[in-house]
Design a protein around this motif. Sequence first.
Motif, PDB file in Angstrom:
ATOM      1  N   UNK A 101      -7.258  -7.006   9.910  1.00  0.00           N
ATOM      2  CA  UNK A 101      -6.440  -5.926   9.355  1.00  0.00           C
ATOM      3  C   UNK A 101      -4.981  -6.122   9.740  1.00  0.00           C
ATOM      4  N   UNK A 132      -3.374  -8.621   7.673  1.00  0.00           N
ATOM      5  CA  UNK A 132      -3.092  -8.042   6.357  1.00  0.00           C
ATOM      6  C   UNK A 132      -1.832  -7.208   6.389  1.00  0.00           C
ATOM      7  N   UNK A 133      -1.727  -6.395   7.438  1.00  0.00           N
ATOM      8  CA  UNK A 133      -0.556  -5.525   7.535  1.00  0.00           C
ATOM      9  C   UNK A 133       0.711  -6.352   7.579  1.00  0.00           C
ATOM     10  N   UNK A 165       1.319  -7.809   4.110  1.00  0.00           N
ATOM     11  CA  UNK A 165       1.719  -6.790   3.140  1.00  0.00           C
ATOM     12  C   UNK A 165       3.099  -6.258   3.424  1.00  0.00           C
ATOM     13  N   UNK A 166       3.414  -6.153   4.702  1.00  0.00           N
ATOM     14  CA  UNK A 166       4.750  -5.641   4.996  1.00  0.00           C
ATOM     15  C   UNK A 166       5.825  -6.637   4.610  1.00  0.00           C
ATOM     16  N   UNK A 195       5.528  -8.684   2.239  1.00  0.00           N
ATOM     17  CA  UNK A 195       5.550  -8.588   0.783  1.00  0.00           C
ATOM     18  C   UNK A 195       6.393  -7.408   0.345  1.00  0.00           C
ATOM     19  N   UNK A 196       6.203  -6.290   1.031  1.00  0.00           N
ATOM     20  CA  UNK A 196       6.975  -5.091   0.708  1.00  0.00           C
ATOM     21  C   UNK A 196       8.462  -5.351   0.886  1.00  0.00           C
ATOM     22  N   UNK A 199       9.543  -7.375  -2.087  1.00  0.00           N
ATOM     23  CA  UNK A 199       9.625  -6.594  -3.321  1.00  0.00           C
ATOM     24  C   UNK A 199      10.803  -5.635  -3.285  1.00  0.00           C
ATOM     25  N   UNK A 200      11.070  -5.078  -2.099  1.00  0.00           N
ATOM     26  CA  UNK A 200      12.225  -4.187  -1.986  1.00  0.00           C
ATOM     27  C   UNK A 200      13.502  -4.946  -2.271  1.00  0.00           C
ATOM     28  N   UNK A 223      13.741  -5.572  -5.984  1.00  0.00           N
ATOM     29  CA  UNK A 223      14.099  -4.319  -6.637  1.00  0.00           C
ATOM     30  C   UNK A 223      15.575  -4.037  -6.431  1.00  0.00           C
ATOM     31  N   UNK A 233       6.096  -3.386  -9.175  1.00  0.00           N
ATOM     32  CA  UNK A 233       5.613  -4.238  -8.101  1.00  0.00           C
ATOM     33  C   UNK A 233       5.865  -3.602  -6.753  1.00  0.00           C
ATOM     34  N   UNK A 234       7.025  -2.968  -6.626  1.00  0.00           N
ATOM     35  CA  UNK A 234       7.362  -2.317  -5.363  1.00  0.00           C
ATOM     36  C   UNK A 234       6.344  -1.242  -5.034  1.00  0.00           C
ATOM     37  N   UNK A 264       3.087  -2.662  -3.902  1.00  0.00           N
ATOM     38  CA  UNK A 264       3.169  -3.203  -2.561  1.00  0.00           C
ATOM     39  C   UNK A 264       3.110  -2.085  -1.520  1.00  0.00           C
ATOM     40  N   UNK A 265       3.832  -0.984  -1.795  1.00  0.00           N
ATOM     41  CA  UNK A 265       3.803   0.148  -0.881  1.00  0.00           C
ATOM     42  C   UNK A 265       2.383   0.678  -0.753  1.00  0.00           C
ATOM     43  N   UNK A 283      -0.392  -1.012  -1.143  1.00  0.00           N
ATOM     44  CA  UNK A 283      -1.229  -1.950  -0.385  1.00  0.00           C
ATOM     45  C   UNK A 283      -1.179  -1.632   1.100  1.00  0.00           C
ATOM     46  N   UNK A 284       0.029  -1.268   1.542  1.00  0.00           N
ATOM     47  CA  UNK A 284       0.193  -0.961   2.955  1.00  0.00           C
ATOM     48  C   UNK A 284      -0.637   0.256   3.355  1.00  0.00           C
ATOM     49  N   UNK A 315      -4.073  -0.730   4.040  1.00  0.00           N
ATOM     50  CA  UNK A 315      -4.165  -1.372   5.354  1.00  0.00           C
ATOM     51  C   UNK A 315      -4.236  -0.349   6.471  1.00  0.00           C
ATOM     52  N   UNK A 363       1.779   7.333   3.395  1.00  0.00           N
ATOM     53  CA  UNK A 363       2.211   6.093   2.761  1.00  0.00           C
ATOM     54  C   UNK A 363       1.836   6.098   1.291  1.00  0.00           C
TER      55      UNK A 363
END
Lengths: 525, 398
Positions: free
Chosen positions: A332, A335-336, A339-340, A342-343, A346-347, A350, B227-228, B231-232, B234-235, B238, B274
């Motif tokens: 986990x 994953x975190x 994913x973070x 990734x976030x 993506x931010x 954006x 996409x943003x 992604x948010x 997905x967290x 988790x 979240x």
Amino acid sequence: RIIILEKQWYQRRVRGAPTPAAVVCEPEEEDPVTPVAEDKDALFDMEEKEDLAGIEDDREDLFGSSEEPATTQPDLFDDDDEEEESSLQGAIPVRTNSDHDRVPFNTPAVGCALDDTKTTALLNAAKESAQLKKSVGWVNGDKKSSPKESSSIEIPNYTKVGEGYSSYIIYTIQATIGDAPKTTVQRRYNDFFVLHQLIVENYLPRGVIVPPVPEKNFMGTAKLRFGGGSSNESTQDPSLFIKRRKAALERYLNRLMAHNLISKDETLRRFLQEEDAPRPNPNATGIKGFMKSMETMVTKATARINEVDEWYEDKQQHILEMEETLKKILAVSDNIVADRRDLAAKSAAFSSSCLHLGEGEDNASLRRAITKLSELEQNLSNVHTEMADGDLFIFGETVKDYISIIQATKAAFDERVKAFSLWESAQSTLAKKRDTKSKATLQGKTDRVAQCEEDIRFWEGKVEKCQEDFEVISKNLKEEIRVFEEVWVRDIKESTKAYFQKLIDAENQIISSWKAFLPEAKTIN
Amino acid sequence: MMTAEEENTREHASTVSLNDENDGRLSVSITDAVSELETVKFTIQTKSALPSFSQHQMSVIRCHEEFIWLHDMLSENIEYAGYIIPPAPPKPDFEAARDKLTRITAAESTMSEDEYKKLRKELESDYLALFKKTVAMHEMYLMRIAAHSKLREDSNFRVFLEYAKDLKVRSKNKKELIGGFFKNMTKNVDEALLSSQKDKDEFFIERRTFLDDYHTRIRETTRQTEQLSESTNALSVDYMQLAGGFALLSVQDPQLQRFMAQCAISFEVMQKLQKRVSTDEDLKFTDLFKYYQREADAAKSLLYRRGRALADKDIAENKLEKAQEKFKDIPTAEAYLQDCKIRFESISEMAKTELDTFKVRRLETYRKHLVDMSELQIRHSQSKVGELSKGLELLCDL
């Protein structure tokens, strides 16, 4: 006169005056179980004489013949002396002439005024309590021994040495131990690996849970050597790899220093303080090492302990469960982190598209607002990247470490099983020898009988030693596990709390970013 | 199946921008929505002070197809050629959610009771979010029409709001669909041809370049926002798993029992928060950009229609010239030219006003959404900090 001399000598010993073989501090590397650490073959060669000598002593004591003081048995009895002093103070009786002839030097006062059976009992009791004290003493240290010095190890930086295939990283280690001045040494990963092997050799057989060294990583190292290409990916990967390894190595050294017994190890001190790194043990590698590990595997596979104490089985079960859970949590956590990151990406994407959008706006206030939005999202992206590092280092690495430590715990349990099976096999050999003897006796082969009796005596001693070793390692293990659990609880609590704190800080940053944006949004007109 | 609570829909009503043209004489809102099998039925409540309506208050039930019918009616009305026709709301798409439901029910036997419950709960909240979205979009559509001084007078619109019974609108059959497809194609080709048109009016030239450019940019931004938001989300998933891990530790290790139980609780809350962040990103950002992408499309259509009218006028002028040369059919040609001229001029005038209001509307909507988003995000992050701090305090005691 002889009496007085003896008494003086005895008293001198009791008061702990330094005698050639006397040991003052309890947690010391010389101990009855040291022989176990060395080659199993040697066990029967080298130590035979010592063991025999010791056994002779005991027997002579029982049967009343005097002996030379066995200088080879300081270990067994010195601590007894210390024990005796405190517990049997009042029991130092007056020696009679007849007795002193029979009593060997190194037998404490216990033996002289009491009868034989009681002697044995007390002797055994004293030995046991000494060993108990000693075994607990090793691992934990009691008030009599020198206190564990506070220490801190840091790896402040590293450098890359060489080019291409033969390049490697040198880590600078700063060690502050107790009141001693700070020392600085340079080491590469392989030096750590060698250190670990030496420590395992020395301490694992005693049932010590040896902190695991960060593992070898072929891919990471290869990337390191040939990496540094133009794309962002490859330059990011190696540096992250090094950062993680550096932190892991630092934790490794600090764990070693936190262990009561290992922290005082010669090799470790040399590693931390001398310019040249400790060399690997030639026995460890090559054929001998290979044979040893084969032997390990065989003993492991075939041994089962008939447990008197359920504690060991329960603990093992408990530890396996813990391992399962930790592995899940590590997944986990990974994953975190992913994913973070990734976030964050993506931010950032954006953010740049917002910038683009803002440029296309015809209204000035809206354009400005959207540009501000773009800035905001870039900030958030940075916060997320930082948080990902926090996820990784604060929490994830701790969990990973403990999964490795659990492997080390399993190894320690296995050592105990090994010790047990050695004991069992000694017992069965003894039984066989006794069989042979009785057969020989029946057949009336007196010369054979004598030989058999000698063998039996030897094996009785062996059995006793193996039993001792097993009990010692069992006690050590219990203590190690107790310490392990304490440290685990403390560590995971600290890590989790730190993680919470880091999340709080990150969210606060997010709040201030949005708060800065809000007035901008309101001015759209 | 599911019903969106009134409260939730009301909340959304307030977050959708109200055009300031709406002088309150006509207010439309969706008060309820029910999902039945394949369709969603919206309950639309209207309060009207306008004379054209037979009653002051009415309530009807409409499904998505009827909205599309209304949109088609409006777009095909040549009188409205000079207006930006409000873009139709997107079809409610519960496909993904339904798939998930079937997957979960299929795997029910393989999971523990707890896991199953958790997944169901997650699915329910997903459904609810989708629901709220689609309600909001349909409502916004109606409010947009209601706010337009001319469009709200439309008879079809009135019928839509008033007619108590089912409008019996059938969705386009194959022939009509294909017809529509071809129409679109020709329109695109036409547009391309017209792009090289010489326009004397500066305003429209500038508007066209702006819209073309804007459309491309906003499309890109919409994609990034989606996409943003994912992604948010997905967290948040988790965080839920992490809470599960903590719960396991709490059960297995007696020394950590209370400590880890608290951690699990904190992370469950984190997960909810979240998730809200993610949904808000979706609602406030993605939907905003998507909507304005559609509006930009509609504005482009308007410009196209104007361009078409201009081209027609030019052709008519040519025809007249030819007729004048040949001395044949001059009156017809003149009449035709006159028609075209009138048409062109009316469209141009209407278009001007429309594009201005479009700009104003855009500013308004963006402002509202960005302000709302900021406030929501601040609130969510503050809640997170609150929960984590509280948790941390408790942890320090354990």
